[in-house]
Design a protein around this motif. Structure first.
Motif, PDB file in Angstrom:
ATOM      1  N   ASP A   1       0.826  -1.205   0.000  1.00 42.66           N
ATOM      2  CA  ASP A   1       0.000   0.000   0.000  1.00 42.66           C
ATOM      3  C   ASP A   1       0.860   1.255   0.000  1.00 42.66           C
ATOM      4  N   LEU A   2       1.966   1.207   0.731  1.00 44.55           N
ATOM      5  CA  LEU A   2       2.833   2.391   0.817  1.00 44.55           C
ATOM      6  C   LEU A   2       3.508   2.684  -0.511  1.00 44.55           C
ATOM      7  N   ILE A   3       4.016   1.656  -1.172  1.00 41.06           N
ATOM      8  CA  ILE A   3       4.709   1.920  -2.437  1.00 41.06           C
ATOM      9  C   ILE A   3       3.707   2.303  -3.530  1.00 41.06           C
ATOM     10  N   LEU A   4       2.491   1.782  -3.484  1.00 40.76           N
ATOM     11  CA  LEU A   4       1.470   2.226  -4.436  1.00 40.76           C
ATOM     12  C   LEU A   4       1.086   3.681  -4.171  1.00 40.76           C
ATOM     13  N   GLN A   5       1.080   4.075  -2.911  1.00 44.89           N
ATOM     14  CA  GLN A   5       0.828   5.475  -2.563  1.00 44.89           C
ATOM     15  C   GLN A   5       1.894   6.376  -3.175  1.00 44.89           C
ATOM     16  N   ILE A   6       3.144   5.974  -3.044  1.00 44.21           N
ATOM     17  CA  ILE A   6       4.249   6.775  -3.559  1.00 44.21           C
ATOM     18  C   ILE A   6       4.208   6.864  -5.081  1.00 44.21           C
ATOM     19  N   ILE A   7       4.040   5.723  -5.739  1.00 38.24           N
ATOM     20  CA  ILE A   7       4.023   5.724  -7.208  1.00 38.24           C
ATOM     21  C   ILE A   7       2.830   6.515  -7.724  1.00 38.24           C
ATOM     22  N   GLY A   8       1.698   6.383  -7.053  1.00 41.19           N
ATOM     23  CA  GLY A   8       0.534   7.158  -7.459  1.00 41.19           C
ATOM     24  C   GLY A   8       0.741   8.652  -7.305  1.00 41.19           C
ATOM     25  N   GLU A   9       1.583   9.026  -6.360  1.00 40.21           N
ATOM     26  CA  GLU A   9       1.862  10.444  -6.114  1.00 40.21           C
ATOM     27  C   GLU A   9       2.818  11.022  -7.142  1.00 40.21           C
ATOM     28  N   ILE A  10       3.879  10.279  -7.482  1.00 46.10           N
ATOM     29  CA  ILE A  10       4.926  10.868  -8.334  1.00 46.10           C
ATOM     30  C   ILE A  10       4.853  10.386  -9.777  1.00 46.10           C
ATOM     31  N   SER A  11       4.083   9.360 -10.065  1.00 42.68           N
ATOM     32  CA  SER A  11       3.864   8.786 -11.398  1.00 42.68           C
ATOM     33  C   SER A  11       4.948   7.779 -11.773  1.00 42.68           C
ATOM     34  N   VAL A  12       4.703   7.036 -12.850  1.00 43.46           N
ATOM     35  CA  VAL A  12       5.659   6.027 -13.291  1.00 43.46           C
ATOM     36  C   VAL A  12       6.940   6.639 -13.862  1.00 43.46           C
ATOM     37  N   ALA A  13       6.943   7.936 -14.058  1.00 42.52           N
ATOM     38  CA  ALA A  13       8.151   8.608 -14.542  1.00 42.52           C
ATOM     39  C   ALA A  13       8.728   9.572 -13.507  1.00 42.52           C
ATOM     40  N   GLY A  14       8.139   9.592 -12.327  1.00 50.14           N
ATOM     41  CA  GLY A  14       8.510  10.612 -11.347  1.00 50.14           C
ATOM     42  C   GLY A  14       9.887  10.463 -10.742  1.00 50.14           C
ATOM     43  N   ALA A  15      10.460   9.254 -10.819  1.00 48.38           N
ATOM     44  CA  ALA A  15      11.789   9.041 -10.246  1.00 48.38           C
ATOM     45  C   ALA A  15      12.776   8.592 -11.319  1.00 48.38           C
TER      46      ALA A  15
ATOM     47  N   VAL B   1      -5.289   0.240  -4.545  1.00 49.65           N
ATOM     48  CA  VAL B   1      -5.007  -0.600  -5.707  1.00 49.65           C
ATOM     49  C   VAL B   1      -4.450   0.302  -6.794  1.00 49.65           C
ATOM     50  N   ALA B   2      -3.725  -0.310  -7.724  1.00 51.77           N
ATOM     51  CA  ALA B   2      -3.363   0.377  -8.963  1.00 51.77           C
ATOM     52  C   ALA B   2      -4.258  -0.225 -10.038  1.00 51.77           C
ATOM     53  N   ALA B   3      -5.155   0.581 -10.546  1.00 48.17           N
ATOM     54  CA  ALA B   3      -6.117   0.091 -11.533  1.00 48.17           C
ATOM     55  C   ALA B   3      -5.462  -0.013 -12.904  1.00 48.17           C
ATOM     56  N   PRO B   4      -6.067  -0.781 -13.831  1.00 50.79           N
ATOM     57  CA  PRO B   4      -5.505  -0.889 -15.183  1.00 50.79           C
ATOM     58  C   PRO B   4      -5.383   0.507 -15.813  1.00 50.79           C
ATOM     59  N   HIS B   5      -4.366   0.712 -16.609  1.00 45.95           N
ATOM     60  CA  HIS B   5      -3.322  -0.237 -17.002  1.00 45.95           C
ATOM     61  C   HIS B   5      -1.940   0.331 -16.643  1.00 45.95           C
ATOM     62  N   SER B   6      -1.801   0.885 -15.439  1.00 45.44           N
ATOM     63  CA  SER B   6      -0.523   1.474 -15.052  1.00 45.44           C
ATOM     64  C   SER B   6      -0.362   1.434 -13.535  1.00 45.44           C
ATOM     65  N   PRO B   7       0.850   1.176 -13.054  1.00 43.44           N
ATOM     66  CA  PRO B   7       1.079   1.129 -11.605  1.00 43.44           C
ATOM     67  C   PRO B   7       0.834   2.454 -10.889  1.00 43.44           C
ATOM     68  N   ASP B   8       0.729   3.551 -11.634  1.00 46.87           N
ATOM     69  CA  ASP B   8       0.459   4.835 -10.983  1.00 46.87           C
ATOM     70  C   ASP B   8      -1.018   5.225 -11.024  1.00 46.87           C
ATOM     71  N   ASN B   9      -1.866   4.328 -11.511  1.00 49.68           N
ATOM     72  CA  ASN B   9      -3.308   4.606 -11.563  1.00 49.68           C
ATOM     73  C   ASN B   9      -3.911   4.294 -10.198  1.00 49.68           C
ATOM     74  N   ARG B  10      -3.513   5.103  -9.236  1.00 47.47           N
ATOM     75  CA  ARG B  10      -3.837   4.859  -7.827  1.00 47.47           C
ATOM     76  C   ARG B  10      -5.304   5.135  -7.516  1.00 47.47           C
ATOM     77  N   LYS B  11      -5.917   4.180  -6.835  1.00 49.01           N
ATOM     78  CA  LYS B  11      -7.291   4.350  -6.377  1.00 49.01           C
ATOM     79  C   LYS B  11      -7.438   3.698  -5.001  1.00 49.01           C
ATOM     80  N   LEU B  12      -8.336   4.220  -4.186  1.00 51.68           N
ATOM     81  CA  LEU B  12      -8.661   3.561  -2.932  1.00 51.68           C
ATOM     82  C   LEU B  12      -9.377   2.260  -3.254  1.00 51.68           C
ATOM     83  N   ALA B  13      -9.049   1.209  -2.532  1.00 47.96           N
ATOM     84  CA  ALA B  13      -9.696  -0.077  -2.782  1.00 47.96           C
ATOM     85  C   ALA B  13     -11.220   0.042  -2.647  1.00 47.96           C
ATOM     86  N   ARG B  14     -11.663   0.827  -1.674  1.00 46.61           N
ATOM     87  CA  ARG B  14     -13.109   0.951  -1.458  1.00 46.61           C
ATOM     88  C   ARG B  14     -13.796   1.696  -2.592  1.00 46.61           C
TER      89      ARG B  14
END
Length: 442
Positions: free
Chosen positions: A187-201, A282-295
């Motif tokens: 959950d923590l790493i999905l939070q980070i990737i969702g914040e900075i994007s798949v190109a953020g780092a 969760v990261a929804a389709p089709h990218s690891p940065d497509n961050r959404k709350l599971a609920r």
């Protein structure tokens, strides 16, 4: 200097280095597997000559893991080539598999390379590890510089034991606060990737710190560093502490020299979170940065659940999933595939009592919940593979998975939809038949 800068300075005979410097770094370990190993040795032989010797046969680690349990002739041939290269160059660490019908008949076979590297004592603080796989960054959890390279770079390392690289700038991520019982490292790493994007780092070091990180065991720390590459990162790193030292010393007698970030080190960016305020993601389709709350995805009907891979197939991942199943005392509503990362993880699933579950093992709990019997350790369906790969998505299904990527076609069918999630969320979703916040069962 930062940890990353100190490690690279130490391995390039420099008193100090700074981001942007081009340096020749000495290599402590090189890992390659069945997909890239044949090409790596092919380039080495072409460029250094057929009679050349590898720079150090005890610093090369060969781990077949990707396309193992398949009838695909080309995939099988890749493992044969690794065996030939191990024999030719007298490679000490080759974790071979010959009998694919029964993985337990192959005591040398380990499973997924990144988890096997850690379990076999190849990951040590302060060292430099390169591997022909993008998730080599997993080993940064041990306070070392670890990153993926292509076959050409790996072929050069085979011949010289060094590589020319550019020193990356460092981003710091402070994760403080008490971890809620319904959150995991994923959950923590999905939070980070969702914040900075798949190109953020992109081509940056990602350094993780804070009380939440310090409270994690090594399996969970590996989950954090494993997905650095999904943010474009060059490497991830966590400061080694007693948890690190205990893990490493239990697996190797080799010396290591930890380093730590200076108080006045420069960071290109600083991010901070109070993890007690975060929710399952969760990261929804089709990218690891497509961050959404599971609920928020509770209306998404699913066809299957997959628990496995270098990201989500470690012992802690299976114990976590089993714990939720045990509390819920219900049957899964969709096929739930389990793929332990390594033989040791597989053994833990069958022998280690799950804390707080009346002495039951994860395997017993999975069977009671109606999951598919745990499969042979390998990368399996995480990256699709040949059509007969265990749990491959051969139809356009919807899957909740503890893996690391959800790009189109990643797990097989190009129209499949993959929701990346923690083992808790994956298990809850299996029980619900929909994407599900694990708090419903905790």
């Amino acid at each position: 200097m930062t940890m990353t800068e100190k490690i690279l300075a130490n391995h390039s005979d420099n008193a100090s280095v700074k981001p942007g410097d081009n340096i020749w770094t000495k290599v402590d370990k090189l890992m390659t597997h069945d997909v890239c190993g044949p090409g790596t040795f092919g380039i080495f032989q072409k460029e250094f000559g057929p009679n050349a010797k590898v720079w150090d046969n005890e610093r090369v680690v060969l781990i077949p893991d990707h396309y193992i349990f398949t009838s695909d002739a080309r995939a099988n041939r890749n493992v044969d080539i690794l065996r030939e290269m191990a024999d030719k160059y007298n490679i000490k660490y080759f974790y071979d598999i010959k009998d694919r019908s029964n993985f337990k008949a192959n005591p040398d076979y380990k499973g997924v390379c990144h988890v096997a590297l850690a379990q076999e004592g190849h990951c040590k603080p302060g060292e430099v590890l390169f591997g022909t796989d993008s998730h080599t960054c997993n080993a940064g959890a041990f306070g070392q510089f670890a990153t993926g390279v292509g076959n050409t770079d790996a072929g050069f390392i085979l011949g010289t034991g060094k590589l020319l690289i550019k020193v990356p700038p460092t981003m710091r991520f402070l994760m403080d606060g008490e971890m809620p019982e319904y959150l995991l490292a994923k959950d923590l790493i999905l939070q980070i990737i969702g914040e900075i994007s798949v190109a953020g780092a992109t081509y940056k070091a990602m350094e993780f710190a804070g009380s939440a990180i310090e409270g994690m065991n090594m399996d969970e720390r590996m989950t954090i560093c494993n997905m650095v590459v999904e943010a474009g990162g060059k490497n991830g790193v966590i400061a080694p502490d007693q948890t690190t030292f205990d893990y490493v010393k239990a697996r190797t007698n080799e010396e290591f020299h930890p380093v730590y970030t200076d108080d006045k080190a420069n960071f290109i960016a600083d991010y901070k979170w109070d993890v007690s305020k975060l929710e399952p993601l969760v990261a929804a389709p089709h990218s690891p940065d497509n961050r959404k709350l599971a609920r928020e995805c509770s209306d998404v009907k699913i066809d299957r659940v997959y628990i496995g891979s270098c990201t989500g197939g470690k012992t802690e991942d299976f114990l976590s999933a089993a714990k939720l199943f045990y509390r819920a005392k219900r049957q899964v509503k969709v096929p739930t595939y389990l793929v332990p990362a390594t033989q040791k993880v597989w053994a833990d699933v069958y022998t280690t009592p799950v804390p707080g579950c009346d002495g039951k093992t994860a395997a017993e709990i999975f069977e009671e919940a109606g999951c598919v019997t745990p499969a042979a350790p390998s990368c399996a369906a995480c990256l699709g593979g040949p059509r007969d790969t265990f749990a491959r998505m051969n139809e356009p299904e919807v899957c909740v998975s503890t893996t690391n990527r959800n790009f189109p076609g990643r797990m097989g069918h190009k129209e499949g939809q993959i929701y990346l999630a923690s083992p808790y969320t994956a298990a809850a979703s299996a029980l619900k038949g929909f994407v599900c916040d694990p708090r419903e069962y905790m």
